[in-house]
Design an enzyme around this catalytic site. Structure first.
Site, short mmCIF file in Angstrom:
data_model
loop_
_atom_site.label_atom_id
_atom_site.label_comp_id
_atom_site.label_asym_id
_atom_site.label_seq_id
_atom_site.Cartn_x
_atom_site.Cartn_y
_atom_site.Cartn_z
N CYS A 271 2.35 12.35 50.95
CA CYS A 271 3.31 12.47 49.53
C CYS A 271 4.55 11.84 49.99
CB CYS A 271 3.36 13.95 49.18
SG CYS A 271 4.12 15.09 50.24
N ASN B 25 6.74 15.20 52.28
CA ASN B 25 5.97 15.98 53.32
C ASN B 25 6.41 17.26 53.45
OD1 ASN B 25 4.97 15.96 56.91
ND2 ASN B 25 3.78 16.29 55.02
N CYS C 100 6.36 19.29 50.32
CA CYS C 100 5.52 20.16 48.99
C CYS C 100 4.31 19.95 49.04
CB CYS C 100 6.19 19.86 47.82
SG CYS C 100 7.99 20.30 47.89
N ARG C 101 3.65 18.82 48.40
CA ARG C 101 2.29 18.58 48.20
C ARG C 101 1.37 18.16 49.22
NH1 ARG C 101 3.57 13.71 44.20
NH2 ARG C 101 5.21 13.47 45.85
N SER C 102 1.85 17.25 50.36
CA SER C 102 0.95 17.06 51.41
C SER C 102 0.70 18.15 52.44
CB SER C 102 1.08 15.65 51.90
OG SER C 102 2.50 15.55 52.51
N ASP D 261 4.65 15.77 41.29
CA ASP D 261 5.66 16.33 42.20
C ASP D 261 6.31 17.49 41.74
OD1 ASP D 261 7.80 16.61 43.96
OD2 ASP D 261 8.56 14.55 43.77
P1 4NP Z 1 6.62 16.23 48.15
O1 4NP Z 1 7.99 16.77 47.32
O2 4NP Z 1 6.77 14.51 48.10
O3 4NP Z 1 5.60 16.71 47.32
O4 4NP Z 1 6.89 16.73 49.58
C1 4NP Z 1 9.44 15.99 47.45
C2 4NP Z 1 10.30 16.78 48.35
C3 4NP Z 1 11.31 16.23 48.53
C4 4NP Z 1 11.99 15.33 47.56
C5 4NP Z 1 11.07 14.78 46.59
C6 4NP Z 1 9.81 15.26 46.31
N1 4NP Z 1 13.20 14.87 47.76
O5 4NP Z 1 13.80 14.37 46.92
O6 4NP Z 1 14.07 15.45 48.74
#
Ligand code: 4NP
Length: 169
Positions: A17, A20, A22-24, A134
């Site tokens: 993702c 790294n 939340c989703r992945s 997201d």
């Molecule tokens: P992820 O979510 O891609 O599912 O880990 C996010 C985590 C952090 C951020 C954006 C999306 N950020 O903007 O820091």
């Protein structure tokens, strides 16, 4: 995967993702638990990474790990890292959470990669071909929705890899 799969060979899966956190890592924790439950830990290796380097070394977002924990999944061992071109030499399945992640991975992909690079939910039955949205800037419900999608995609992916292992392909 190219050629036939020997019964000592592992299938390696990388979930990707943006951050790294939340989703992945949710997919990492859920799929790893399913692999373990099905006695396939010696045949399937699981990892996750982010296209960005924003959170390198960080634990998963507590909103993700707590939501996963309520469903019995452990994410405490997962630390964020950034995907790199070397990953294409290691992993057989590189699975993106959304279209932007997939485009970023396609730009990084060496010409000789012969594994599977696709959207993770291409393996889902209830959410086929969708992106995992997201949840980072949203509320708690977003994390539950991620888990629903990830559980369904993981079941489909595991079925696919089990068929691959059984057929030796
Ligand atoms: P992820 O979510 O891609 O599912 O880990 C996010 C985590 C952090 C951020 C954006 C999306 N950020 O903007 O820091």
């Amino acid at each position: 995967m190219a050629g036939s799969l020997k019964n000592t060979q592992k299938v390696r899966v990388l979930f990707v993702c943006l951050g790294n956190i939340c989703r992945s890592p949710t997919a990492h924790g859920v799929f790893e638990a399913m692999v373990e439950k099905n006695g396939l830990s010696d045949r399937i290796e699981v990892d996750s990474a982010g296209t960005s380097g924003w959170h390198i070394g960080a634990r998963s977002d507590p909103r993700s790990s707590e939501a996963a924990g309520r469903r019995g999944y452990d994410m405490s061992h997962i630390r964020a890292r950034q995907v790199d071109s070397e990953d294409f030499s290691t992993f057989d399945y590189i699975l993106a959470m959304d279209d932007q992640n997939l485009a970023d991975l396609q730009a990084l992909k060496p010409d000789d990669f012969n594994g599977c690079l696709d959207l993770f939910l291409s393996f889902s039955s209830d959410y086929a071909g969708q992106a995992v949205p997201d949840p980072y800037y949203g509320g708690e419900q977003g994390f539950e929705h991620v888990l629903d999608m990830v559980e369904d995609g993981s079941r489909g992916l595991l079925f696919r890899i089990q068929c691959q292992l059984e057929s030796g392909q």
